[in-house]
Motif scaffolding. Structure first.
Motif, short mmCIF file in Angstrom:
data_model
loop_
_atom_site.label_atom_id
_atom_site.label_comp_id
_atom_site.label_asym_id
_atom_site.label_seq_id
_atom_site.Cartn_x
_atom_site.Cartn_y
_atom_site.Cartn_z
N SER A 45 -2.96 -40.37 -22.70
CA SER A 45 -4.56 -39.79 -24.10
C SER A 45 -5.51 -40.15 -22.81
O SER A 45 -6.81 -39.26 -23.10
CB SER A 45 -4.87 -40.53 -25.15
OG SER A 45 -3.73 -40.22 -25.84
N ASP A 171 -2.53 -33.16 -28.41
CA ASP A 171 -2.15 -35.27 -28.02
C ASP A 171 -0.75 -35.40 -29.52
O ASP A 171 -1.51 -35.14 -30.31
CB ASP A 171 -3.31 -35.94 -28.11
CG ASP A 171 -2.66 -37.09 -27.63
OD1 ASP A 171 -2.01 -37.49 -27.32
OD2 ASP A 171 -3.91 -37.90 -27.48
N GLU A 172 -0.24 -35.34 -29.11
CA GLU A 172 0.96 -35.67 -29.99
C GLU A 172 0.88 -35.15 -31.60
O GLU A 172 0.82 -35.29 -32.66
CB GLU A 172 0.96 -36.97 -29.93
CG GLU A 172 1.79 -37.68 -28.43
CD GLU A 172 2.00 -39.39 -29.44
OE1 GLU A 172 2.66 -39.67 -30.44
OE2 GLU A 172 1.31 -39.71 -28.22
MG MG Z 1 -1.87 -41.41 -26.75
#
Ligand code: MG
Ligand code: ATP
Length: 510
Positions: A45, A171-172
């Motif tokens: 991240s 992100d995910e």
């Molecule tokens: Mg992360």
């Protein structure tokens, strides 16, 4: 044409006590799906936040289409056609979808030739067109508060498209979705790729990387380990590189040793706000030393069962008994005292204080008891010792150990801390909802081991999961829920995952 649309060269980013990215260089080709894989806290991240202009690197350079850039905010990144979907969406609940999308960048018309004002009709039309073109199935006039998480995520995708993003960072994105929704999202991503977009995908799920990514970069403890072509790399190889050792996918489950019933649920019915039954006449019991898993497609009443047992939701009819005591109408706190521990789906809403340190959060359940408090005086050394134990046992990684502020920890490490804290209550009954969501495979292995240890200790465990693999691996008994009803309850060894899957779709007899 440039070989690379994005280049990050020798990027280093330090936070107090940790090098989050250590001399990382990646180069991404236009039109590829580029996956980032790495353990919780590896620096994924952080790296992408720098590409999106939220942080500036301490060292290193970023090039977009061959041109060196220095981003000071995400607006700078957006001006270079970069967009990002964060794991926690940034939408305003009371606004419509279109209003959320145009916030801050509306198409302006001049009313009476002077006042600039938002042309919402035009925005609605444009957004509907974009939605249709990419198969997003979003209605621009719906309010955010009325649509589920999966739609909110697609609103974030529309927001990027509306801002003409060509480089899209996810992100995910699949951590919050059900298996069916994941399929849908992967199709959408595939469509974006076919349209020439460049996609960067952070995920812990290697099947997803296999399905959709062209290349995969592996980060470990801030360093870039390797970049591989996905077609030429097996899931096992990826896992080993990520963790830095041989990863075993099989867990050996100790033999069951069941005791007396700890929890009995009889004829439980729970209604929603509109007096519509969402749990219908559900009965089951869980013995000491038993893992009872509820399998089902999301939204079939499983979380309401958990909420009714813990007292978060009122029961319309039926009886809940814990260790021989009827607790059907007992207040939440008393139930916790009687020995129920709960790890709900929404972990933010359960006594995590983001501005507190990790050690304060870990001791949050215990602080007013011995040995943490003596004659009303808090024993900070005890806090520290206890936190250090949990940090070791649950492999909670952060910059400054027990003293790290919760907010600064990586998403997965926050999860590990909360789950660890609740398991350490060693309650009679432990309820887990999606316990391994957002965790890397090493951490999943560890949490599964801790759950099995609690079972060996004699806890009764209720496991609610959308991951069929997780259920098949851990459960002693499986109940399949469909439309609020338990369609089938049987010992785990008597059902195959195909059968469970069929009941999940509401098929009664195979
Ligand atoms: Mg992360
Ligand atoms: N704002 C911050 N302040 C201090 N430390 C931070 C900050 N942001 C990240 N870190 C630290 O940097 C490291 C990398 O975090 P990052 O969020 O990039 O991990 P990640 O790979 O995305 O992990 P996860 O899979 O858990 O989301 C972590 O150890 C984290 O504690």
């Amino acid at each position: 044409m440039q070989d690379y649309i994005v280049e990050m060269r020798h990027i280093t980013k330090r936070f107090p006590g940790i090098v989050a990215n250590d001399d990382v260089s990646i180069a991404i080709r236009p039109g590829e799906v580029y996956a980032l894989l790495g353990e919780n806290g590896a620096g994924k991240s952080t790296l992408m936040s720098m590409l999106f202009g939220m942080y500036e690197p301490d060292q290193g350079e970023i090039y977009i289409r061959g041109e060196k850039v220095a981003f000071h905010s995400s607006n700078d990144a957006a001006a270079h056609n970069i967009g990002m979907v964060h794991q926690h969406f940034k939408l305003v609940d009371t606004y419509t979808i279109a209003e959320n999308i145009v916030l801050g960048m509306a198409p302006m018309t001049k009313k009476f030739g002077i006042f600039p004002c938002v042309d919402i009709k035009r925005a609605n039309r444009e957004i509907a067109e974009l939605s249709a073109r990419y198969g997003l199935e979003v209605n621009p006039t719906d309010k955010i508060c009325d649509v589920p998480v999966s739609v909110r995520q697609r609103v974030e995708i529309l927001k990027m498209l509306y801002r003409r993003a060509e480089i899209m960072i996810f992100d995910e994105p699949t951590a919050v979705l059900t298996p069916q929704e994941i399929d849908f999202l992967l199709q959408i991503i595939d469509g974006l790729r076919k349209d020439g977009k460049t996609i960067i995908l952070i995920t812990h799920k290697m099947e997803e990387i296999k399905r959709i990514a062209d290349r995969c970069a592996i980060l470990r403890r801030g360093k870039l380990i390797d970049v591989r072509s996905v077609a030429g790399t097996s899931v096992q190889e990826m896992a080993n590189m990520m963790v830095g050792r041989e990863v075993s996918f099989d867990q050996n489950k100790p033999k069951a040793d069941f005791g007396n019933a700890v929890l009995s649920v009889e004829h439980l019915t729970v209604e929603n706000d509109h007096h519509f039954p969402v749990v219908r006449d559900v009965s089951f019991s869980i013995r000491s030393g038993e893992i009872f898993a509820i399998a089902g497609v999301s939204g079939n009443g499983q979380t309401q069962i958990a909420d009714a047992i813990t007292g978060m939701l009122p029961v319309s009819s039926g009886t809940i008994t814990l260790d021989g005591n009827v607790i059907t109408r007992m207040p939440i706190r008393s139930r916790a005292r009687e020995g129920i521990s709960y790890i709900p789906e929404d972990r933010q809403g359960m006594g995590v204080v983001m501005d507190f340190s990790l050690q304060e959060n870990l001791a949050l359940r215990e602080y007013n008891r011995s040995p943490f408090s003596k004659k009303g005086i808090l024993q900070f050394d005890r806090f520290r010792e206890y936190a250090d134990q949990l940090i070791g046992r649950y492999d909670i990684r952060s910059g400054q150990g027990a003293k790290t502020q919760m907010r600064s920890m990586s998403g997965g490490n926050q999860q590990k801390a909360i789950i660890g804290r609740e398991i350490e209550e060693h309650a009679k009954l432990i309820i887990f909802v999606q316990p391994t969501r957002g965790l890397d495979i090493g951490a999943i292995e560890n949490i599964h081991r801790q759950i099995l240890d609690e079972r060996s200790r004699g806890a009764a465990i209720l496991l609610i999961s959308l991951e069929l693999d997780e259920i098949m691996k851990l459960a002693d008994t499986i109940g399949v829920i469909y439309n609020g009803e338990l369609l089938k309850t049987a010992p785990a060894e008597e059902m195959t995952s195909q059968e469970v899957g069929r009941y999940m779709m509401g098929v009664k007899e195979a």
